[in-house]
Design a protein around this motif. Structure first.
Motif, mmCIF file in Angstrom:
data_model
loop_
_atom_site.group_PDB
_atom_site.id
_atom_site.type_symbol
_atom_site.label_atom_id
_atom_site.label_comp_id
_atom_site.label_asym_id
_atom_site.label_seq_id
_atom_site.Cartn_x
_atom_site.Cartn_y
_atom_site.Cartn_z
ATOM 1 N N THR A 361 0.836 -1.192 0.000
ATOM 2 C CA THR A 361 0.000 0.000 0.000
ATOM 3 C C THR A 361 0.880 1.254 0.000
ATOM 4 O OG1 THR A 361 -1.690 1.185 1.186
ATOM 5 C CG2 THR A 361 -0.300 -0.199 2.531
ATOM 6 N N GLY A 362 0.490 2.220 -0.813
ATOM 7 C CA GLY A 362 1.269 3.463 -0.904
ATOM 8 C C GLY A 362 2.465 3.364 -1.826
ATOM 9 N N GLY A 364 2.477 3.374 -5.084
ATOM 10 C CA GLY A 364 2.370 4.234 -6.272
ATOM 11 C C GLY A 364 1.480 3.686 -7.386
ATOM 12 N N LYS A 365 0.759 2.598 -7.101
ATOM 13 C CA LYS A 365 -0.062 1.958 -8.150
ATOM 14 C C LYS A 365 -1.146 2.909 -8.657
ATOM 15 C CE LYS A 365 -1.190 -1.372 -5.268
ATOM 16 N NZ LYS A 365 -0.463 -1.173 -4.008
ATOM 17 N N SER A 366 -1.924 3.456 -7.732
ATOM 18 C CA SER A 366 -3.019 4.354 -8.147
ATOM 19 C C SER A 366 -2.472 5.620 -8.785
ATOM 20 C CB SER A 366 -3.872 4.752 -6.950
ATOM 21 O OG SER A 366 -4.271 3.616 -6.272
ATOM 22 N N THR A 367 -1.284 6.027 -8.350
ATOM 23 C CA THR A 367 -0.692 7.245 -8.920
ATOM 24 C C THR A 367 -0.454 7.071 -10.418
ATOM 25 O OG1 THR A 367 0.326 7.652 -6.791
ATOM 26 C CG2 THR A 367 1.233 8.857 -8.645
HETATM 27 N N1 LIG Z 1 -4.063 13.054 -3.107
HETATM 28 C C1 LIG Z 1 -2.898 12.832 -2.535
HETATM 29 N N2 LIG Z 1 -2.232 13.843 -1.926
HETATM 30 C C2 LIG Z 1 -1.040 13.643 -1.351
HETATM 31 N N3 LIG Z 1 -0.402 12.445 -1.334
HETATM 32 C C3 LIG Z 1 -0.997 11.398 -1.915
HETATM 33 C C4 LIG Z 1 -2.266 11.529 -2.544
HETATM 34 N N4 LIG Z 1 -2.628 10.318 -3.045
HETATM 35 C C5 LIG Z 1 -1.613 9.481 -2.733
HETATM 36 N N5 LIG Z 1 -0.645 10.117 -2.068
HETATM 37 C C6 LIG Z 1 0.638 9.527 -1.597
HETATM 38 O O1 LIG Z 1 1.307 9.008 -2.729
HETATM 39 C C7 LIG Z 1 1.910 7.754 -2.439
HETATM 40 C C8 LIG Z 1 1.441 6.710 -3.453
HETATM 41 O O2 LIG Z 1 0.062 6.527 -3.301
HETATM 42 P P1 LIG Z 1 -0.806 5.583 -4.227
HETATM 43 O O3 LIG Z 1 -2.237 5.905 -3.933
HETATM 44 O O4 LIG Z 1 -0.368 5.689 -5.625
HETATM 45 O O5 LIG Z 1 -0.453 4.146 -3.660
HETATM 46 P P2 LIG Z 1 -1.083 2.730 -4.001
HETATM 47 O O6 LIG Z 1 0.069 1.836 -4.326
HETATM 48 O O7 LIG Z 1 -2.142 2.869 -5.006
HETATM 49 O O8 LIG Z 1 -1.693 2.335 -2.601
HETATM 50 P P3 LIG Z 1 -2.983 1.439 -2.255
HETATM 51 O O9 LIG Z 1 -2.664 0.019 -2.620
HETATM 52 O O10 LIG Z 1 -3.115 1.617 -0.796
HETATM 53 O O11 LIG Z 1 -4.134 2.015 -3.013
HETATM 54 C C9 LIG Z 1 1.525 7.431 -1.010
HETATM 55 O O12 LIG Z 1 2.627 7.768 -0.214
HETATM 56 C C10 LIG Z 1 0.382 8.355 -0.680
HETATM 57 O O13 LIG Z 1 0.418 8.759 0.651
#
Ligand SMILES: Nc1ncnc2c1ncn2[C@@H]1O[C@H](COP(=O)(O)OP(=O)(O)OP(=O)(O)O)[C@@H](O)[C@H]1O
Length: 569
Positions: A361-362, A364-367
């Motif tokens: 989690t966190g 960067g996948k959703s990013t």
């Molecule tokens: N809107 C936002 N504003 C500031 N920081 C963010 C935002 N969205 C995500 N982040 C940060 O960016 C980093 C990557 O987040 P991301 O959502 O891409 O992770 P992820 O791999 O999709 O996680 P998950 O599996 O929990 O969904 C994390 O450290 C998160 O705290």
């Protein structure tokens, strides 16, 4: 100015002038009646004057009725346009904007603030003009009919304005404070309603009520203060008005004795003074209304001036129909400066390939998905679709060719059919049913009380998690995008629905470039490439067997999640 406003404005101004002039005529008729009919006992003339007075009142009433009608019409249209423009603008704002603002504060601008402007547009502006016309008219009449007496009364006007100027600043600040507190209260209220399930699940109702009560109280006190200041205005004006009457009768009596004025003129002057304080008092009240409206307008324009942080190039063209090749080049992204969520991500995906994104989690996948949809623009690097940088083409042409299925499937209030149609608004009922059948949603939909026409509420609570997912799959299939982004739900669902979802996924992914934030072992296994992310970097890439052989991060993840994933499969 829009054409309808241009047409109506002259009518309103004419009606306003007719209303003001007729009003100013009445005291002069009173003077005529006293001096030339009542005192010399001329009944015939008195009857004529009363008849004329009646006529004047009827004209005044008609002018006011039409003015109010047209003013309301214009006011409502201005507000309609404003609310429409504001809503359309909010729809276009980027994710970054919503990241930093609670939903309630956005809501309050479209509702409350616009409402407070409504008062101003419907009555305020025209009343202001009427009052000014009336005031100037009275001053001219007073000075013309007896300069000495007129000037003595008018002396009180600057005193009145001095009082109001002193109060103005205080009142303005007080109303600004009210607007701010109200906005906070609304934002909190909105959050509480959205989060009511979590609140109840954690039995936090009491704490929530306490917190809300505190905010409510602060709001009330701030309102009280502003309204108290407002209320001091009226009495102050009244006292100054009384001083005006004293001057009138004291000086008037003397001038009658010296035969400079008649009794009729004294009565007419007294009536004018009555008219005189009325617009000044109203101007004072109007002033605070104007201040509330100004504070609201300020906040509305703050929004309207907000430019989407993801902006299109001036000469951006539409992205032609794509095949679905996607390339990420040295992608760096920071939500907040200095905290990169992606640190140099490279990936070349051929049309039709499916990519599973895995990682803690966190990581960067959703990013990556957010950047591909252009919800944000990368801090560095670029994303190419079929060789075109997505920043060089229109946002709409990119997003319309990318389908997104989010983990938290959003069901809008409306029918099931409408919810599926959201994928492509011109889809026929047959196409909707075909899409639903392809993802195995048809059977459960026809089992609902009204089939496809069953009404579902906001967030779709009538439907189970699995059913909501199937609906969102049907929605995406209907849109038929070349590139599909899928954030797979983590919640475990019953085996039957799970099998249906797996089948549906196969149909949905076939022939498309797909990016899946994957949680199910079956989805991950079927992907052409698995990308393993850690702290914003790509650590591993390959298919399941290759990565398992390497025995590194992916291997560790699978080992750790094996039991969970097995349960889910
Ligand atoms: N809107 C936002 N504003 C500031 N920081 C963010 C935002 N969205 C995500 N982040 C940060 O960016 C980093 C990557 O987040 P991301 O959502 O891409 O992770 P992820 O791999 O999709 O996680 P998950 O599996 O929990 O969904 C994390 O450290 C998160 O705290």
């Amino acid at each position: 100015m829009k054409p309808y406003k241009k047409q109506m404005l002259p009518i309103i101004i004419i009606m306003m002038l007719v209303g003001a002039i007729t009003k100013l005529t009445v005291p002069l008729l009173i003077r005529e009646a006293i001096d030339n009919a009542i005192v010399p006992k001329n009944t015939n003339l008195l009857l004529i004057i009363v008849g004329v007075m009646l006529g004047v009142y009827i004209i005044q009433w008609l002018a006011n009725t039409f003015r109010i009608k047209y003013t309301n019409m214009i006011g409502q249209r201005v507000i309609y346009d404003l609310r429409h423009d504001l809503f359309s603008h909010i729809q276009k704002l980027s994710f970054r904007f919503f990241d930093t603002r609670p939903a309630g504060s956005v809501l309050v601008r479209v509702t409350n603030y616009v409402n407070s402007l409504q008062d101003l547009f419907t009555n305020g502006v025209v009343n202001l003009l009427i009052d000014v016309v009336q005031l100037v008219g009275i001053i001219i009449i007073l000075l013309t009919f007896n300069f000495k007496l007129g000037a003595a009364i008018i002396v009180t006007v600057p005193i009145m304005f001095m009082i109001s100027t002193k109060l103005r600043k205080k009142i303005r600040h007080a109303w600004q404070d009210v607007t701010m507190k109200q906005s906070r209260l609304n934002a909190h209220l909105n959050e509480c309603i959205q989060g009511i399930r979590v609140t109840q699940a954690y039995s936090q109702e009491k704490e929530n009520i306490q917190f809300f009560t505190k905010m409510n109280m602060v709001n009330r006190l701030s309102w009280n203060r502003a309204s108290m200041l407002n209320q001091t205005f009226g009495p102050l004006i009244e006292i100054t008005g009384a001083i005006g009457y004293c001057i009138l009768f004291w000086m008037g009596a003397y001038l009658i004795q010296t035969e400079e004025i008649s009794v009729g003129l004294l009565v007419a002057f007294a009536t004018y003074i009555g008219y005189f304080w009325e617009p000044i008092t109203r101007l004072g009240q109007m002033y605070s209304q104007l201040l509330i409206a100004m504070a609201s307008a300020e906040r509305i324009f703050e929004f309207i001036d907000e430019k989407p942080s993801v902006a299109e190039l001036e000469d951006a063209k539409d992205l032609p129909n794509i095949k679905g090749n996607v390339k990420f080049e040295n992608l760096v992204f920071e939500y907040e400066a200095g905290r990169p969520a992606l640190k140099g991500f490279n990936l070349d995906v051929h049309a039709g390939q499916s990519i599973a994104l895995v990682g803690h989690t966190g990581s960067g996948k959703s990013t990556i998905m957010n950047l591909l949809c252009r919800f944000y623009d990368p801090t560095e690097g670029r994303i190419l679709i079929d060789g075109t940088d997505i920043r060089d083409v229109t946002i709409q042409s990119v997003r319309s060719q990318i389908g997104v299925v989010l983990q938290d499937t959003f069901i809008f209030s409306g029918t099931i059919r409408d919810n599926i149609r959201f994928g492509r608004l011109d889809a026929t009922n047959e196409e909707i049913e075909l899409a639903a059948k392809a993802v195995h949603a048809h059977d459960f939909i026809v089992g609902l009380p009204n089939g496809y026409d069953t009404e579902v509420q906001e967030r779709g609570n009538v439907l189970s998690m699995g059913q909501r997912q199937l609906i969102s799959f049907a929605r995406a299939l209907l849109a038929n995008p070349r590139v599909l982004i899928l954030d797979e739900a983590t919640a475990s669902i019953d085996t039957d629905t799970e099998l249906k979802i797996q089948e549906a996924l196969k149909t949905l992914l076939a022939g498309r470039t797909s990016f899946i934030v994957a949680h199910r072992l079956s989805t991950i296994r079927n992907a052409d490439k698995i990308v393993v992310l850690d702290h914003g970097r790509m650590m591993e890439i390959g298919n399941h067997d290759e990565l398992m052989k390497e025995q590194k991060i992916y291997y560790g993840l699978i080992q750790a999640q094996y039991k969970f994933l097995q349960d889910a499969v």
